[in-house]
Design an enzyme around this catalytic site. Structure first.
Site, short mmCIF file in Angstrom:
data_model
loop_
_atom_site.label_atom_id
_atom_site.label_comp_id
_atom_site.label_asym_id
_atom_site.label_seq_id
_atom_site.Cartn_x
_atom_site.Cartn_y
_atom_site.Cartn_z
CE LYS A 78 -69.83 -14.14 -35.84
NZ LYS A 78 -68.90 -15.29 -35.95
CB SER A 159 -70.49 -18.19 -33.69
OG SER A 159 -69.42 -17.61 -34.43
CB SER A 183 -67.80 -19.79 -36.47
OG SER A 183 -67.87 -20.45 -35.23
#
Length: 493
Positions: A78, A159, A183
């Site tokens: 990420k 997210s 998330s």
């Protein structure tokens, strides 16, 4: 079988047996990224050359008999984790060209154990969002489709939507992610994969771009519960550079997946039965409880009375911490700079140009609740509610070993569906924020599909630092659900 179809566990076994090399495995995933990423936009940056070089080095180590626990496994990282020498953007224009000179502790642990980094996965800007539409580098498309509707593009959740989409579309064997209010778990549920938010403090936050420091929790996304457990063992561990890192031994989480649930007491919180909750979600929850009872667990009705205050509490605490954390982006030391007439003008122009609408909204909310005259009325009160939410869980865990709930209030929605209604978007976190406020572990497990064929997940919550029981319960749900669905959008049929 195509090399991208391995599970992480299966790939490790194939590498150990010489069925495939890391170079071949990594090349296959990079080819899949080249073929599919232009459509789903799961990656912001692809590190093709560095990945192939690392894969060849991994094969040499394996040949020399010094393979690490994740030797040769290609992963997505990420783009919130700082990676030395590789651009780290946090999905924001303000960090669009930032190249860290240091490695986050979590990604360093993965490199230590032999993992290969394919690139940096897309995300909502500064991890603020539930749809992966707020990224400055474009929205991410969920590789799943509604039935025969091949036109409607669906949200992967956020997210960590880029990480989840990459794993679901077989563009990585696993991925790092972060969970501030859901998330990891919401994208996992939307994309039909497993996602683990560990206990706050289990994984170091050092080198992870901060959103809300008392809530942010790094964790893994993978296609199976066991794969998530394997990844977490490498990601976790005490870090003296992070004052909130727990100095505790890291168990063999994967071994816990085979423990079973016989004799465990599973809590069923009455407050999670929401008005208007889709029948499909309620029915799946009931099936999950039936599966656990069939494996020898006992289900127990429990009450978490302050759950109804969790969302408003979260959306005071998280923006307040974001307001404080994002004050560092001033155009002076690093990142984007927009020239101004004086220092105040430089700050204003830089932040206006660098931050997107959702980030600006949360900074404004956070600054407001921390301001003179409102601090006690909002922020202090929210922290008191947070303490009561934690007490609810503490009391519940005196009587039960784990809790089973739905992971999300719906399946994946269309991209843009909730874009103009921030409150509707925030309600996606209704089942997940409590775990962050209390600091406890939570695991999303793919457990079924809705009437349109989209994945639905169940969530297992556990006691602080008892991820082993969470994995044991999650693995039992996974075995019974026997979820074999695969998204329609993929590089290889």
């Amino acid at each position: 079988m195509h090399p991208t179809d391995f599970t992480l566990r299966g790939a490790l076994e194939a590498l150990n047996e010489g069925i495939i090399t890391s170079e071949q495995l990594t090349r296959a995933h990079l080819d899949a990224i080249i073929a599919l990423n232009p459509r789903i936009n799961a990656y912001i940056t692809v590190t093709e050359e560095a990945a192939m070089e690392a894969a060849r080095a991994s094969d040499r180590r394996r040949a020399e008999g010094v393979a690490g626990p994740l030797e040769g496994i290609p992963l997505a990282i990420k783009d919130l984790f700082c990676t030395a020498g590789t651009r780290t953007t946090a999905g924001s224009r303000i960090l669009g060209n930032f190249v860290p000179p240091y490695e986050s502790t979590v990604s360093a642990n993965l490199l230590r154990d032999g993992a290969i980094f394919l690139g940096k996965a897309n995300l909502d800007e500064f991890a603020m969002g539930s749809s992966n539409t707020t990224s400055a580098f474009g929205e991410v498309e969920n590789p799943w489709k509604r039935g025969n509707d091949t036109e409607t593009r669906l949200a992967p959740g956020g997210s960590s939507g880029g990480s989840a989409a990459a794993v679901a579309a077989h563009l990585a064997l696993g991925a790092t992610a972060t969970d501030t209010g859901g998330s990891i778990r919401q994208p996992a549920a939307f994309c039909g994969i497993a996602g683990m938010k560990p206990t706050y403090g289990r994984c170091s936050r050092w080198g992870v771009v901060a959103f809300a420091s008392s809530l942010d929790t790094p964790g893994p996304l993978a296609r199976t519960v066991e794969d998530s457990a394997i990844l977490l063992r490498s990601m976790a561990g005490h870090d003296p550079k992070d004052s909130t890192s727990a100095n505790l031994p890291v168990p063999d989480f994967a071994a816990a997946c085979a423990r079973g649930v016989k004799g465990l007491r599973i809590g069923v919180p009455q407050e999670y039965r929401l008005p208007g909750m889709p029948d499909e979600i309620e029915a799946l929850w009931q099936r999950g409880l039936d599966w656990l009872r069939a494996e020898g667990a006992e289900t127990v009705e429990i009450s978490l009375p302050h759950t109804k205050y969790a969302l408003p509490c979260y959306y005071i605490v998280a923006p307040a911490e974001a307001s404080s954390n994002l004050a560092r982006y001033d155009g002076v030391r690093y990142g984007l700079r927009a020239e101004g007439d004086d220092l105040r003008d430089l700050y204003g122009r830089t932040r206006a140009a660098g931050f997107g609408a959702e980030v600006k909204r949360r900074i404004m909310i956070g600054t407001y609740v921390l301001s003179a005259g409102y601090y006690d009325a909002y922020y202090v009160k929210a922290q008191r509610i947070r303490a009561l939410i934690k007490q609810d869980f503490d009391r519940a865990f005196r009587d039960v070993d784990a809790i089973l709930t739905p992971a999300t209030p719906s399946s994946a929605f269309a991209l843009g569906d909730k874009q103009d209604d921030p409150v509707a978007m925030y309600l996606n976190d209704v089942f997940t924020v409590t775990a962050n406020l209390a600091g406890i572990p939570g695991l999303a497990v793919p457990a079924g599909v809705d009437r349109l064929g989209l994945p639905l997940g169940l969530q297992v919550l556990g006691k602080s630092f008892d991820e082993e029981t969470v994995f044991a319960v999650g693995a039992a749900v996974e075995r019974s659900a026997n979820f074999t669905g695969r998204p329609q959008v993929r590089a290889y049929a």
